[in-house]
Design a protein around this motif. Structure first.
Motif, PDB file in Angstrom:
ATOM      1  N   ALA A 228      69.936  26.826 131.658  1.00  0.00           N
ATOM      2  CA  ALA A 228      71.339  26.717 131.242  1.00  0.00           C
ATOM      3  C   ALA A 228      71.474  26.004 129.900  1.00  0.00           C
ATOM      4  CB  ALA A 228      72.142  25.984 132.303  1.00  0.00           C
ATOM      5  N   ASP A 229      70.616  24.993 129.636  1.00  0.00           N
ATOM      6  CA  ASP A 229      70.747  24.266 128.370  1.00  0.00           C
ATOM      7  C   ASP A 229      70.346  25.128 127.180  1.00  0.00           C
ATOM      8  OD1 ASP A 229      68.112  24.312 129.165  1.00  0.00           O
ATOM      9  OD2 ASP A 229      67.673  22.234 128.606  1.00  0.00           O
ATOM     10  N   VAL A 231      70.594  28.440 127.064  1.00  0.00           N
ATOM     11  CA  VAL A 231      71.672  29.420 126.895  1.00  0.00           C
ATOM     12  C   VAL A 231      72.856  28.792 126.171  1.00  0.00           C
ATOM     13  CG1 VAL A 231      73.362  30.850 128.115  1.00  0.00           C
ATOM     14  CG2 VAL A 231      70.985  30.812 128.879  1.00  0.00           C
ATOM     15  N   ALA A 232      73.232  27.572 126.571  1.00  0.00           N
ATOM     16  CA  ALA A 232      74.365  26.895 125.926  1.00  0.00           C
ATOM     17  C   ALA A 232      74.080  26.638 124.451  1.00  0.00           C
ATOM     18  CB  ALA A 232      74.659  25.576 126.643  1.00  0.00           C
ATOM     19  N   MET A 235      74.358  29.895 122.512  1.00  0.00           N
ATOM     20  CA  MET A 235      75.735  30.295 122.237  1.00  0.00           C
ATOM     21  C   MET A 235      76.346  29.453 121.122  1.00  0.00           C
ATOM     22  SD  MET A 235      76.056  32.875 124.079  1.00  0.00           S
ATOM     23  CE  MET A 235      77.804  33.237 123.863  1.00  0.00           C
ATOM     24  N   LEU A 236      75.902  28.198 121.007  1.00  0.00           N
ATOM     25  CA  LEU A 236      76.361  27.372 119.888  1.00  0.00           C
ATOM     26  C   LEU A 236      75.824  27.884 118.559  1.00  0.00           C
ATOM     27  CD1 LEU A 236      76.287  23.628 121.005  1.00  0.00           C
ATOM     28  CD2 LEU A 236      78.202  25.196 120.845  1.00  0.00           C
ATOM     29  N   GLY A 394      85.114  29.743 122.454  1.00  0.00           N
ATOM     30  CA  GLY A 394      83.901  29.825 123.267  1.00  0.00           C
ATOM     31  C   GLY A 394      82.852  28.822 122.834  1.00  0.00           C
ATOM     32  N   ALA A 395      82.700  28.625 121.511  1.00  0.00           N
ATOM     33  CA  ALA A 395      81.715  27.660 121.010  1.00  0.00           C
ATOM     34  C   ALA A 395      82.049  26.244 121.461  1.00  0.00           C
ATOM     35  CB  ALA A 395      81.653  27.734 119.484  1.00  0.00           C
ATOM     36  N   VAL A 397      83.729  25.377 124.157  1.00  0.00           N
ATOM     37  CA  VAL A 397      83.452  25.300 125.596  1.00  0.00           C
ATOM     38  C   VAL A 397      81.958  25.096 125.838  1.00  0.00           C
ATOM     39  CG1 VAL A 397      83.451  26.609 127.760  1.00  0.00           C
ATOM     40  CG2 VAL A 397      85.470  26.641 126.278  1.00  0.00           C
ATOM     41  N   TYR A 398      81.129  25.874 125.150  1.00  0.00           N
ATOM     42  CA  TYR A 398      79.683  25.733 125.328  1.00  0.00           C
ATOM     43  C   TYR A 398      79.173  24.407 124.776  1.00  0.00           C
ATOM     44  CZ  TYR A 398      78.596  30.315 127.254  1.00  0.00           C
ATOM     45  OH  TYR A 398      78.484  31.396 128.098  1.00  0.00           O
ATOM     46  N   ARG A 401      79.643  21.992 127.498  1.00  0.00           N
ATOM     47  CA  ARG A 401      78.682  22.298 128.571  1.00  0.00           C
ATOM     48  C   ARG A 401      77.282  21.800 128.210  1.00  0.00           C
ATOM     49  NH1 ARG A 401      77.364  24.806 133.016  1.00  0.00           N
ATOM     50  NH2 ARG A 401      75.548  26.166 133.183  1.00  0.00           N
ATOM     51  N   LEU A 402      76.865  22.022 126.975  1.00  0.00           N
ATOM     52  CA  LEU A 402      75.520  21.599 126.571  1.00  0.00           C
ATOM     53  C   LEU A 402      75.352  20.093 126.720  1.00  0.00           C
ATOM     54  CD1 LEU A 402      72.737  22.072 125.290  1.00  0.00           C
ATOM     55  CD2 LEU A 402      73.833  21.842 123.053  1.00  0.00           C
TER      56      LEU A 402
END
Length: 417
Positions: A228-229, A231-232, A235-236, A394-395, A397-398, A401-402
């Motif tokens: 998950a990290d 992927v986050a 996306m950044l 979206g950036a 949000v990610y 999350r990261l």
């Protein structure tokens, strides 16, 4: 003779000890190689379409296809370069990537179109190797408490290096020819690559154990994508770059449509590049002092605000200048933060592949942004930027999350230390 030999050997040993004990030596050589690659590769990229059209008679579609081949090979090089970093080594991958500036100088001395396109494609491939290898090497050799600042300076190689190279290349071509420019660049690039190859030391972080472990996971990108990290972080890299794919092409067109002035476009490029370089320095220093979380989230918030403001005020020239420049500062600041974020997410044996994946997503973001802009810009100049605002949301949000994932991982590592 024996005394002279002993004296010479002692001098060599003293030089080796100096390099080993001086932490900034590999950083300085890396920055030199990066700056010169920007100063040589920048004008190669900007003058290549003109050379194809003026000297080789290429049509616009053929020029576009040639550029697309270069970018697609750059995407492939991202994955290959990441695997090479973790198996062959960061230093070797960076130096191999530098060979592309030598190849690029040969283009302007060749009149066979098929060979020109082939060499240009290799130059794009080598850029992917150079980007991944250079970032990986910087993370290995930089002091952790200075990584943000050094990452900002490292990115200046492309921005300021390209600006210096273009300023020199234009008058040279105007007063002589593309062939003369190519010969000059070949000599300079060969000297630069040779010097970096000899002077750049192996990073101490690349141990035999790490390399052996990395070979077992060669091309193990599937395992990374399950995390998950990773992927986050990916996306950044992808989402802000998708905005930059829109902005880098269609902000200049938007300015020209309003002013019909090439000078106004050039002034915008100069202003945004200078301001972005200053912003990178500030954000890099802040990330070294207070950590990467707050600077990254603030930068992502500023990026989103600037995109929305640009879409709302872009019908006025002042709006493009003000909020286009602000968005450029935010986008380049994220690029300066990426090496540090990659070091937080990835271990040494997988860092090259993570950087390769990030560069692949950078290329993908540029392509997606350009395609969105091409589909929507003629219908409404603001439309691509409204889509890019969605990328900005979206950036952000990610980003949250990261850092939540990194914070959750930190306590688990504390008892073991």
């Amino acid at each position: 003779m024996a005394a002279a030999s002993l004296k010479g050997n002692s001098l060599v040993e003293r030089m080796k000890r100096f390099v080993e004990r001086t932490w900034w030596w590999p950083v300085a050589i890396l920055f030199l190689g990066q700056f010169m690659s920007g100063a040589i590769g920048g004008p190669q990229s900007s003058l290549f379409p003109v050379y194809l059209e003026r000297d080789l008679g290429f049509a616009a579609l053929a020029i576009s296809l040639s550029s697309s081949v270069r970018q697609l090979l750059g995407m492939a090089a991202s994955l290959i370069g990441g695997a090479l970093c973790d198996s062959l080594g960061r230093r070797q991958t960076f130096v191999l990537g530098l060979s592309g500036i030598i190849a690029g100088s040969l283009i302007f001395q060749i009149q066979w179109p098929w060979l020109v396109v082939l060499i240009w494609a290799y130059a794009g491939f080598s850029l992917g190797l150079r980007t991944v290898g250079g970032m990986g090497y910087l993370i290995d050799v930089a002091r952790p408490e200075m990584l943000g600042t050094l990452s900002a300076i490292y990115t200046w190689g492309q921005t300021l290096g390209g600006a210096v190279g273009n300023a020199v290349a234009g008058p040279v071509v105007d007063q002589t020819s593309f062939a003369h420019f190519g010969r000059l660049m070949f000599v300079v690039s060969a000297v630069v690559v040779g010097f970096v190859w000899l002077a750049l030391p192996k990073p101490a972080a690349t141990t035999a154990a790490v390399k052996t472990q990395a070979r077992k996971g060669l091309f193990g990108y599937g395992d990374l994508l399950k995390r998950a990290d990773v992927v986050a972080l990916g996306m950044l890299r992808f989402l802000p770059t998708s905005y930059w794919g829109v902005a880098s092409v269609f902000i200049p067109l938007w300015i020209y449509d309003q002013t019909e002035s090439v000078s106004m476009v050039a002034w915008y490029g100069t202003l945004s590049q200078v301001m972005a370089s200053l912003a990178q320095w500030v954000v890099g220093r802040l990330s070294d002092r207070i950590g990467r979380r707050r600077p990254a989230l603030v930068v992502l918030s500023i990026l989103l605000i600037s995109i929305i403001a640009l879409a709302l005020t872009g019908q006025h020239l002042w709006g493009i200048y003000a909020f286009g420049t602000l968005g450029a500062c935010a986008a380049w600041c994220m690029s300066a933060l990426i090496p540090g974020l990659a070091s937080d997410v990835a271990d040494a044996q997988e860092r090259g592949r993570v950087l390769g994946l990030l560069h692949l997503l950078w290329n993908g973001g540029m392509l997606v942004g350009a395609l969105i802009g091409g589909a929507l810009f003629e219908w409404s100049a603001a439309a691509p930027f409204w889509v890019a605002a969605g990328f900005g949301i979206g950036a952000l949000v990610y980003g949250f999350r990261l850092f939540r994932l990194l914070q959750q991982r930190q306590p688990a590592a504390t008892p073991a230390s």
